[in-house]
Design an enzyme around this catalytic site. Structure first.
Site, PDB file in Angstrom:
ATOM      1  N   GLU A 141      -1.383   2.485   2.320  1.00 15.25           N
ATOM      2  CA  GLU A 141      -0.441   2.150   0.049  1.00 15.25           C
ATOM      3  C   GLU A 141       0.016   2.712  -0.045  1.00 15.25           C
ATOM      4  O   GLU A 141      -0.104   2.701  -1.771  1.00 15.25           O
ATOM      5  CB  GLU A 141      -0.435   0.001   0.599  1.00 15.25           C
ATOM      6  CG  GLU A 141      -2.017   0.220  -0.319  1.00 15.25           C
ATOM      7  CD  GLU A 141      -3.502  -0.312   1.299  1.00 15.25           C
ATOM      8  OE1 GLU A 141      -2.882   0.421   2.186  1.00 15.25           O
ATOM      9  OE2 GLU A 141      -4.069  -0.862   1.018  1.00 15.25           O
ATOM     10  N   HIS A 152      -6.639   3.198   2.734  1.00 14.99           N
ATOM     11  CA  HIS A 152      -5.768   2.286   2.380  1.00 14.99           C
ATOM     12  C   HIS A 152      -4.294   3.660   2.310  1.00 14.99           C
ATOM     13  O   HIS A 152      -3.606   3.956   1.513  1.00 14.99           O
ATOM     14  CB  HIS A 152      -5.496   2.220   0.741  1.00 14.99           C
ATOM     15  CG  HIS A 152      -6.745   1.551   1.236  1.00 14.99           C
ATOM     16  ND1 HIS A 152      -6.672   0.032   1.296  1.00 14.99           N
ATOM     17  CD2 HIS A 152      -8.125   1.074   1.087  1.00 14.99           C
ATOM     18  CE1 HIS A 152      -7.811  -0.864   1.012  1.00 14.99           C
ATOM     19  NE2 HIS A 152      -8.712  -0.091   1.117  1.00 14.99           N
ATOM     20  N   CYS A 190      -7.779  -0.691   6.190  1.00 13.55           N
ATOM     21  CA  CYS A 190      -9.462  -1.108   5.888  1.00 13.55           C
ATOM     22  C   CYS A 190      -9.996  -1.999   6.545  1.00 13.55           C
ATOM     23  O   CYS A 190     -10.573  -2.316   7.515  1.00 13.55           O
ATOM     24  CB  CYS A 190      -9.479  -1.869   4.811  1.00 13.55           C
ATOM     25  SG  CYS A 190     -10.805  -0.751   3.779  1.00 13.55           S
TER      26      CYS A 190
END
Ligand code: GLN
Length: 562
Positions: free
Chosen positions: A540, A538, A410
């Site tokens: 993650e 993202h 990001c």
């Protein structure tokens, strides 16, 4: 007591306030309510999500988790990660507490706004309804209206998800003003749904002061008393302790709480969160819950649980070490980056490795770069505002020039674009209008749809969007398909006017939005760099123990290829 269904109809002109969802059947969904006593941070979230894991992955029950947070914020969108830890983003764009991330990972499930309830959300619902005249002239009260809205929220979740179990984690500790009315609502829920449909589990901490060298149960007893004083009888008590619970302590807890000794369960610090479901299974807590709630055993969906077990084995056996630097200004609060840490923690064992993290403070660019020596890989994660950005850009330059695997997430993606623009495209003044509103080279600019946006909470480009992957690129190699769905949380993006220039200079935009010109992945070709890869999204947030993100896998593989 009037019959349960009648309560809903009697809402008007009655002291009961219930709007049952249409077709709601009492007893169809069971409720497990987890509270905590003695201290905050007792591991309630870890326990609850591990129990959810066991009940869903092993027993095959449909579990809908929900977290109650007592703060008056509507959601976590405006919370400072430095104080509160990471803001997690759900696929539907909900900005929520990091615990929801834990639930998604542990239950291997996509959650949505119905799984997250805050005091702010409840009170906003109530004030909005009151202003719309929905309470028909009644004075709006904590009981029955606030507690009623809370019960509605949970029943709606139960009904909509058709869950076998709604698993509620109550934030804070018993006795807090912040959750007192929520607990009252849970007492009412148990009364209305009947005892056999609601199971209360209280997690307590057993103190063991170093000066005494002995376990003390008094604080736990007082915590249990407070809960029982609110009219809530726990069915199970989970005792957290550093050392195994002494039998005499277990008995004391049992006597003080009317909970049979076999339901006073000891949960030790086991280190790795992934092994806790296995631990809970070994002590038989799932069996107790099933008995208490009279749940009908399903044909279990054990496949997921077997994979889970093999991951726990791999974590234990991982011998290789990989050293990763993470830059960021929230480096004193590791919880600010918890999903990144978890993504590496559950991906590395598949490569036989464990990850050591080094935090890189970037407010002094020169100092930051010195810290990078000897690292196997560098992550520049998400962020907001100007502080430390030059340091991040310096770290990216170092990674690019020294062929060190780099992953930008990001804000890290945006900084990688700036670094490339400045150093390779010779746009010395390249900047983001987020940090330099009047820059002459706005290589990163605000998304067109964001220009008119007012207010901070819930207004970014949020949640899951498609990413179109360009064939023949590293991204394509990693994902193995041409469209993936990933999660976003941003206002700025690559200025379309600079895309040609950047591409001509060798930067590859290998992922973009299917309909708009929003660049979503950048990379350097594999022949030019071991791994230079960044995402506007993202990864993650979607990486899970059962399905690790290809992005983290690719990054760690490159880091291990020393
Ligand atoms: N501040 C940047 C933006 O809003 C990046 C956000 C982030 O890293 N989540 O676009």
């Amino acid at each position: 007591m009037p019959k349960f269904e009648a309560l809903a109809k009697k809402t008007q002109g009655s002291e009961f306030y219930n709007n049952l969802p249409k077709g709601y059947k009492k007893g169809r969904t069971k409720y497990i309510i987890v509270t905590g006593s003695v201290i905050s941070g007792v591991g309630k979230g870890t326990f609850t999500s591990s129990l959810g894991n066991l009940l869903s992955l092993y027993h095959g029950f449909r579990v809908a988790p929900v977290k109650f947070d007592g703060y008056l914020n509507f959601d976590a969108g405006t919370l400072n990660p430095y104080r509160h830890g990471e803001v997690f983003v759900l696929d539907d764009g909900t900005e929520c507490d990091l615990d929801l991330g834990t639930y998604e990972r542990m239950l291997n499930q996509n959650l949505c706004r119905e799984n997250y309830i805050t005091a702010g959300k409840i009170f906003k619902t109530i004030i909005d309804k009151e202003r719309a005249g929905k309470y028909l002239g009644r004075d709006v009260q904590f009981i029955p209206h606030v507690t009623g809205e809370i019960k509605n929220f949970l029943r709606n979740l139960a009904h909509k998800s058709q869950a076998d179990i709604v698993l509620v984690e109550v934030g804070g500790t018993v006795g807090d003003i912040e959750n007192s009315y929520f607990l009252e609502a849970m007492r009412e829920l148990s009364y209305e749904e009947s005892k056999e449909n609601v199971c209360f589990i209280n997690v307590v901490y057993i103190l063991e002061p170093g000066s005494l060298g002995e376990q003390k149960s008094k604080a736990a007893q007082l915590g249990l008393r407070t809960l029982m004083g609110m009219g809530i009888q726990p069915s199970i008590v989970v005792c957290r302790s550093e050392r195994p619970l002494k039998e005499s302590v277990r008995e004391k807890i049992s006597i003080y709480s009317n909970v049979p000794v076999n339901r006073v369960i000891n949960s030790l610090d086991v280190g790795d969160i992934h092994s806790i479901p296995l631990f809970l299974k070994a002590v038989g807590i799932d069996k107790e819950v099933i008995n208490i709630l009279g749940l009908k055993e399903k044909k279990p969906g054990k496949a997921g649980f077997e994979i889970w077990k093999s991951l726990v084995e791999k974590i234990k056996k991982a011998r290789k070490e990989v050293n990763i630097g993470i830059t960021g200004k929230y480096i004193t609060v590791h919880d600010s980056y918890i999903s990144i840490l978890k993504a590496m923690e559950h991906t590395a064992p598949h490569l036989g490795a464990r990850v050591n993290v080094k935090w890189i403070e970037t407010t002094k660019a020169g100092e930051a770069v010195k810290e990078l020596k000897g690292l196997d890989g560098i992550i520049v994660p998400g962020g907001f505002g100007a502080r430390g950005t030059e340091g991040k850009i310096a770290c990216i330059k170092y990674a690019r020039e020294n062929n060190i695997p780099f992953l930008g997430l990001c804000f890290g993606f945006q900084m990688a674009v700036l670094e490339y623009a400045r150093d390779v495209c010779d746009l010395k003044n390249a900047a983001s209008t987020e940090t330099e509103p009047n820059t002459k080279e706005p290589v990163i600019c605000i998304l067109p749809e964001q220009e008119e946006v007012k207010g901070l909470g819930g207004t970014m480009r949020l949640g899951g969007y498609q990413v179109k992957i360009k064939p023949g690129t590293v991204a394509w190699e990693l994902y193995g398909k041409d469209k993936v769905r990933e999660r976003f949380r941003h206002r700025w993006n690559v200025n379309t006017q600079y895309i040609n220039k950047l591409e001509k200079a060798g930067l590859v935009f290998s992922g973009m939005a299917p309909q708009k010109r929003i660049m979503q992945i950048l990379e350097l070709p594999a022949e030019k760099h071991k791994f230079f890869f960044a995402t506007q999204y993202h990864p993650e947030f979607t990486s899970r123990p059962l399905t690790p993100s290809p992005v983290f896998r690719g990054f760690l593989e490159a880091c291990l290829d020393k």
